[in-house]
Design an enzyme around this catalytic site. Structure first.
Site, PDB file in Angstrom:
ATOM      1  N   SER A   8       0.833  -1.205   0.000  1.00 42.46           N
ATOM      2  CA  SER A   8       0.000   0.000   0.000  1.00 42.46           C
ATOM      3  C   SER A   8       0.867   1.254   0.000  1.00 42.46           C
ATOM      4  O   SER A   8       1.633   1.503   0.941  1.00 42.46           O
ATOM      5  CB  SER A   8      -0.906   0.013   1.230  1.00 42.46           C
ATOM      6  OG  SER A   8      -1.491   1.296   1.336  1.00 42.46           O
ATOM      7  N   HIS A  33      -1.106  -1.235  -4.329  1.00 44.81           N
ATOM      8  CA  HIS A  33      -2.366  -0.948  -3.642  1.00 44.81           C
ATOM      9  C   HIS A  33      -2.469   0.560  -3.417  1.00 44.81           C
ATOM     10  O   HIS A  33      -1.576   1.190  -2.843  1.00 44.81           O
ATOM     11  CB  HIS A  33      -2.439  -1.691  -2.309  1.00 44.81           C
ATOM     12  CG  HIS A  33      -3.769  -1.592  -1.639  1.00 44.81           C
ATOM     13  ND1 HIS A  33      -4.864  -2.347  -2.032  1.00 44.81           N
ATOM     14  CD2 HIS A  33      -4.206  -0.823  -0.617  1.00 44.81           C
ATOM     15  CE1 HIS A  33      -5.903  -2.046  -1.268  1.00 44.81           C
ATOM     16  NE2 HIS A  33      -5.536  -1.110  -0.399  1.00 44.81           N
ATOM     17  N   ASP A  35      -4.868   3.614  -2.007  1.00 39.62           N
ATOM     18  CA  ASP A  35      -5.988   3.909  -1.112  1.00 39.62           C
ATOM     19  C   ASP A  35      -6.518   5.312  -1.341  1.00 39.62           C
ATOM     20  O   ASP A  35      -5.810   6.290  -1.102  1.00 39.62           O
ATOM     21  CB  ASP A  35      -5.525   3.784   0.343  1.00 39.62           C
ATOM     22  CG  ASP A  35      -5.252   2.347   0.732  1.00 39.62           C
ATOM     23  OD1 ASP A  35      -6.195   1.539   0.678  1.00 39.62           O
ATOM     24  OD2 ASP A  35      -4.100   2.025   1.074  1.00 39.62           O
ATOM     25  N   MET A  37      -9.255   8.044  -0.178  1.00 38.97           N
ATOM     26  CA  MET A  37     -10.141   8.373   0.954  1.00 38.97           C
ATOM     27  C   MET A  37     -10.712   9.765   0.771  1.00 38.97           C
ATOM     28  O   MET A  37      -9.988  10.682   0.385  1.00 38.97           O
ATOM     29  CB  MET A  37      -9.348   8.340   2.256  1.00 38.97           C
ATOM     30  CG  MET A  37      -8.629   7.036   2.493  1.00 38.97           C
ATOM     31  SD  MET A  37      -7.672   7.135   4.016  1.00 38.97           S
ATOM     32  CE  MET A  37      -6.892   5.529   4.001  1.00 38.97           C
ATOM     33  N   HIS A  66      -8.321   0.973  -4.169  1.00 36.79           N
ATOM     34  CA  HIS A  66      -9.285   0.733  -3.087  1.00 36.79           C
ATOM     35  C   HIS A  66      -9.970   2.056  -2.758  1.00 36.79           C
ATOM     36  O   HIS A  66      -9.358   2.951  -2.185  1.00 36.79           O
ATOM     37  CB  HIS A  66      -8.511   0.179  -1.877  1.00 36.79           C
ATOM     38  CG  HIS A  66      -9.311  -0.016  -0.641  1.00 36.79           C
ATOM     39  ND1 HIS A  66      -8.727  -0.205   0.598  1.00 36.79           N
ATOM     40  CD2 HIS A  66     -10.655  -0.081  -0.421  1.00 36.79           C
ATOM     41  CE1 HIS A  66      -9.663  -0.372   1.514  1.00 36.79           C
ATOM     42  NE2 HIS A  66     -10.850  -0.284   0.932  1.00 36.79           N
ATOM     43  N   MET A  68     -12.298   4.291  -0.725  1.00 40.65           N
ATOM     44  CA  MET A  68     -13.023   4.492   0.532  1.00 40.65           C
ATOM     45  C   MET A  68     -13.747   5.824   0.400  1.00 40.65           C
ATOM     46  O   MET A  68     -13.398   6.815   1.059  1.00 40.65           O
ATOM     47  CB  MET A  68     -12.028   4.478   1.708  1.00 40.65           C
ATOM     48  CG  MET A  68     -11.526   3.077   2.015  1.00 40.65           C
ATOM     49  SD  MET A  68      -9.958   3.059   2.906  1.00 40.65           S
ATOM     50  CE  MET A  68      -8.842   3.173   1.522  1.00 40.65           C
ATOM     51  N   MET A 137     -11.551  -5.931   4.984  1.00 35.70           N
ATOM     52  CA  MET A 137     -10.795  -5.022   5.843  1.00 35.70           C
ATOM     53  C   MET A 137     -10.509  -5.717   7.178  1.00 35.70           C
ATOM     54  O   MET A 137     -11.440  -6.176   7.844  1.00 35.70           O
ATOM     55  CB  MET A 137     -11.582  -3.733   6.110  1.00 35.70           C
ATOM     56  CG  MET A 137     -11.685  -2.767   4.948  1.00 35.70           C
ATOM     57  SD  MET A 137     -10.102  -2.305   4.212  1.00 35.70           S
ATOM     58  CE  MET A 137      -9.217  -1.622   5.634  1.00 35.70           C
ATOM     59  N   ASP A 175      -6.682  -6.601   3.956  1.00 29.64           N
ATOM     60  CA  ASP A 175      -6.105  -5.262   4.042  1.00 29.64           C
ATOM     61  C   ASP A 175      -6.194  -4.720   5.466  1.00 29.64           C
ATOM     62  O   ASP A 175      -7.288  -4.493   5.977  1.00 29.64           O
ATOM     63  CB  ASP A 175      -6.880  -4.348   3.070  1.00 29.64           C
ATOM     64  CG  ASP A 175      -6.288  -2.951   2.969  1.00 29.64           C
ATOM     65  OD1 ASP A 175      -5.221  -2.694   3.561  1.00 29.64           O
ATOM     66  OD2 ASP A 175      -6.911  -2.113   2.278  1.00 29.64           O
TER      67      ASP A 175
END
Ligand code: DX5
Ligand code: ZN
Length: 218
Positions: A8, A33, A35, A37, A66, A68, A137, A175
């Site tokens: 990540s 990976h 992320d 957000m 990913h 979020m 998660m 994750d």
């Protein structure tokens, strides 16, 4: 299938992002990976399209993105444009999950669905044939460096049972809080892909740490 390692970049050094992307290119890692957000679905904001696009210019391995974020349908085309190969949305953030999955597929990406620690894998029963990946998660989403939640093991085992019962190929990705104390057992329980952020980037030699995670057998 040999398990997938997806470091990540949330834990990368953003002043040296290109260097860290090259490190992953040269390592035994399989994916990047990434992320995303939004400060609404999770209590943190990470980064968006310009940063992902810059990563994509250097990355020689698939981008495992990913999301979020609430209402991810608004941005599916843009994530395709910046290079996402796998696009994972949260079960808890989608009103019409089936439609969202179709939308991701229609843009030529692999589709994943992620579950928060409190969300039961049983809720995926009627969508499992339509997704390529489930991201469980193993911490509450929003931050790197949190402690692994033990209940994840039994969620993996149950999800693998459901996938086998339905005779569907499914990548189960884990994750949050993954390190050398739990990685082997996660694979043993049925995980196909492991995300690791702080364990990789805070280690003395990230490339070796990735190689060690990749070489685990159970
Ligand atoms: C957390 C993110 C994770 C995070 C994992 O919300 O989804 O991908 O980067 O970081 P570690 O491996 O440090 O728990
Ligand atoms: Zn993640």
């Amino acid at each position: 299938m040999n398990h997938i390692i997806s470091p990540s970049l949330l834990s990368a050094d953003f002043n040296n992002l290109g260097r860290d992307v090259e490190m992953i290119n040269n390592s035994d890692a399989d994916w990047f990976h990434i992320d995303v957000m939004d400060g609404v679905f999770v209590p943190n904001i990470s980064f968006g399209f310009p940063v992902i696009s810059a990563i994509n210019k250097l990355a020689k391995k698939p981008l495992d993105v990913h999301l979020m974020i609430v209402d991810p349908d608004r941005y599916i085309e843009e994530f395709k444009n910046v290079g996402a190969d796998y696009l994972t949305v949260h079960y808890e953030a989608c009103k019409h999950l089936h439609r969202t999955i179709q939308n991701i597929h229609s843009h030529g990406m692999k589709a994943g669905v992620s579950l928060n620690p409190h969300t039961s894998v049983e809720l995926l029963y009627d969508i499992i044939d339509d997704v390529d990946l489930v991201l469980l998660m193993s911490v509450n989403p929003g931050f790197g460096g949190q402690k692994y939640i033990e209940n994840t093991y039994s969620k993996i085992a149950r999800l693998r049972e459901i996938a086998d019962e339905k005779e569907t190929k499914l990548i189960i990705e884990i994750d949050g809080g993954v390190d050398n104390t739990n990685a082997e057992k996660l694979i043993e329980m049925g995980a196909d892909a492991l995300v690791a952020g702080s364990f990789v980037f805070k280690s003395e030699n990230p490339e070796n740490t990735i190689a060690n995670l990749k070489s685990l057998k159970f």
